[in-house]
Design a protein around this motif. Structure first.
Motif, PDB file in Angstrom:
ATOM      1  N   UNK A 127     -22.051  34.757  16.314  1.00 14.76           N
ATOM      2  CA  UNK A 127     -21.364  33.535  15.816  1.00 14.76           C
ATOM      3  C   UNK A 127     -22.385  32.972  14.768  1.00 14.76           C
ATOM      4  N   UNK A 128     -21.398  32.442  13.549  1.00 15.31           N
ATOM      5  CA  UNK A 128     -22.162  32.299  12.379  1.00 15.31           C
ATOM      6  C   UNK A 128     -22.549  30.634  12.436  1.00 15.31           C
ATOM      7  N   UNK A 129     -23.770  30.367  11.997  1.00 17.05           N
ATOM      8  CA  UNK A 129     -23.864  28.797  12.153  1.00 17.05           C
ATOM      9  C   UNK A 129     -24.638  28.484  10.741  1.00 17.05           C
ATOM     10  N   UNK A 130     -23.889  27.498   9.912  1.00 15.15           N
ATOM     11  CA  UNK A 130     -24.461  27.137   8.796  1.00 15.15           C
ATOM     12  C   UNK A 130     -24.639  25.693   8.727  1.00 15.15           C
ATOM     13  N   UNK A 174     -19.161  37.583  24.501  1.00 15.99           N
ATOM     14  CA  UNK A 174     -18.305  36.996  23.502  1.00 15.99           C
ATOM     15  C   UNK A 174     -18.884  35.751  23.089  1.00 15.99           C
ATOM     16  N   UNK A 175     -19.562  35.448  21.777  1.00 16.47           N
ATOM     17  CA  UNK A 175     -20.013  33.835  21.334  1.00 16.47           C
ATOM     18  C   UNK A 175     -18.819  33.170  20.794  1.00 16.47           C
ATOM     19  N   UNK A 176     -18.921  32.037  20.696  1.00 13.10           N
ATOM     20  CA  UNK A 176     -17.883  31.273  20.016  1.00 13.10           C
ATOM     21  C   UNK A 176     -18.659  29.731  19.910  1.00 13.10           C
ATOM     22  N   UNK A 177     -18.025  28.918  18.975  1.00 14.70           N
ATOM     23  CA  UNK A 177     -18.727  27.544  18.661  1.00 14.70           C
ATOM     24  C   UNK A 177     -19.418  27.478  17.418  1.00 14.70           C
ATOM     25  N   UNK A 178     -19.727  28.692  16.687  1.00 15.58           N
ATOM     26  CA  UNK A 178     -20.381  28.485  15.243  1.00 15.58           C
ATOM     27  C   UNK A 178     -19.511  27.699  14.377  1.00 15.58           C
ATOM     28  N   UNK A 179     -20.068  27.458  13.317  1.00 14.11           N
ATOM     29  CA  UNK A 179     -19.454  26.553  12.195  1.00 14.11           C
ATOM     30  C   UNK A 179     -20.167  26.266  11.099  1.00 14.11           C
ATOM     31  N   UNK A 180     -19.616  25.341  10.217  1.00 16.34           N
ATOM     32  CA  UNK A 180     -20.295  24.807   9.223  1.00 16.34           C
ATOM     33  C   UNK A 180     -20.637  23.339   9.407  1.00 16.34           C
ATOM     34  N   UNK A 225     -28.611  17.285  10.670  1.00 19.37           N
ATOM     35  CA  UNK A 225     -28.552  16.331  11.747  1.00 19.37           C
ATOM     36  C   UNK A 225     -27.533  16.398  12.880  1.00 19.37           C
ATOM     37  N   UNK A 226     -26.606  16.820  12.450  1.00 19.88           N
ATOM     38  CA  UNK A 226     -25.423  17.381  13.338  1.00 19.88           C
ATOM     39  C   UNK A 226     -25.887  18.083  14.617  1.00 19.88           C
ATOM     40  N   UNK A 227     -24.835  18.203  15.428  1.00 16.93           N
ATOM     41  CA  UNK A 227     -24.740  18.925  16.806  1.00 16.93           C
ATOM     42  C   UNK A 227     -23.635  19.995  16.775  1.00 16.93           C
ATOM     43  N   UNK A 228     -24.021  21.060  17.461  1.00 18.63           N
ATOM     44  CA  UNK A 228     -23.196  22.159  17.821  1.00 18.63           C
ATOM     45  C   UNK A 228     -23.509  22.661  19.057  1.00 18.63           C
ATOM     46  N   UNK A 229     -22.327  23.047  19.866  1.00 15.29           N
ATOM     47  CA  UNK A 229     -22.629  23.732  21.341  1.00 15.29           C
ATOM     48  C   UNK A 229     -21.969  24.976  21.118  1.00 15.29           C
ATOM     49  N   UNK A 230     -22.846  26.224  21.247  1.00 16.81           N
ATOM     50  CA  UNK A 230     -22.541  27.576  21.118  1.00 16.81           C
ATOM     51  C   UNK A 230     -22.110  27.806  22.663  1.00 16.81           C
ATOM     52  N   UNK A 231     -20.909  28.732  22.845  1.00 23.32           N
ATOM     53  CA  UNK A 231     -20.808  29.376  24.297  1.00 23.32           C
ATOM     54  C   UNK A 231     -20.586  30.864  24.206  1.00 23.32           C
ATOM     55  N   UNK A 232     -21.168  31.439  25.380  1.00 20.05           N
ATOM     56  CA  UNK A 232     -21.108  32.830  25.415  1.00 20.05           C
ATOM     57  C   UNK A 232     -20.291  33.186  26.690  1.00 20.05           C
TER      58      UNK A 232
END
Length: 124
Positions: free
Chosen positions: A118-121, A5-11, A15-22
């Motif tokens: 999980x969607x990343x935009x 199960x993935x989580x952590x995506x978003x808009x 230049x920004x950062x994101x961390x996805x988890x599974x």
């Protein structure tokens, strides 16, 4: 087989950062090579990064090398994808995948377990 199960995506902005988890369930997690793939609309599913069973070897695809880092915590049955310096071309659905074995493979077919994505935009 593991359930993922993935989580952590978003808009986010460029230049920004994101961390996805599974998050994984099932005993097979610690014997699984883990990987992240991504798929943009109308395109094939592409390899992003992979990590071996005990985390000692990692490999990232050329398009994300130096910006994305995969890691895993076997005590928490979780794999992460830290994404820095995001670009609009990183926009995609991101999938976590697992395979029994020892090698990080960069094509989807050998991976037997997949999350729902999980969607990343990334906006410019």
């Amino acid at each position: 087989q593991v359930q993922l199960v993935e989580s952590g995506g978003g808009l986010v902005q460029a230049g920004d950062s994101l961390r996805l988890s599974c998050a994984a369930s099932g005993r097979a997690f610690t014997t699984s090579v883990m990987a992240w793939f991504r798929q943009a609309p109308g395109k094939e599913r592409d390899f992003v990064a992979g990590v071996t069973r005990n985390g000692d070897n990692r490999y990232a695809g050329d398009s994300v090398k130096g910006r994305f880092t995969i890691s895993r915590d076997n005590a928490k049955n979780t794999v992460y994808l830290q994404m820095n310096s995001l670009k609009p071309e990183d926009t995609a659905d991101y999938y976590c995948a697992a395979r029994q074995g020892t090698s990080i493979l960069t094509v989807p077919s050998p991976y037997g377990s997949w999350g729902q994505g999980t969607q990343v935009t990334v906006s410019s």
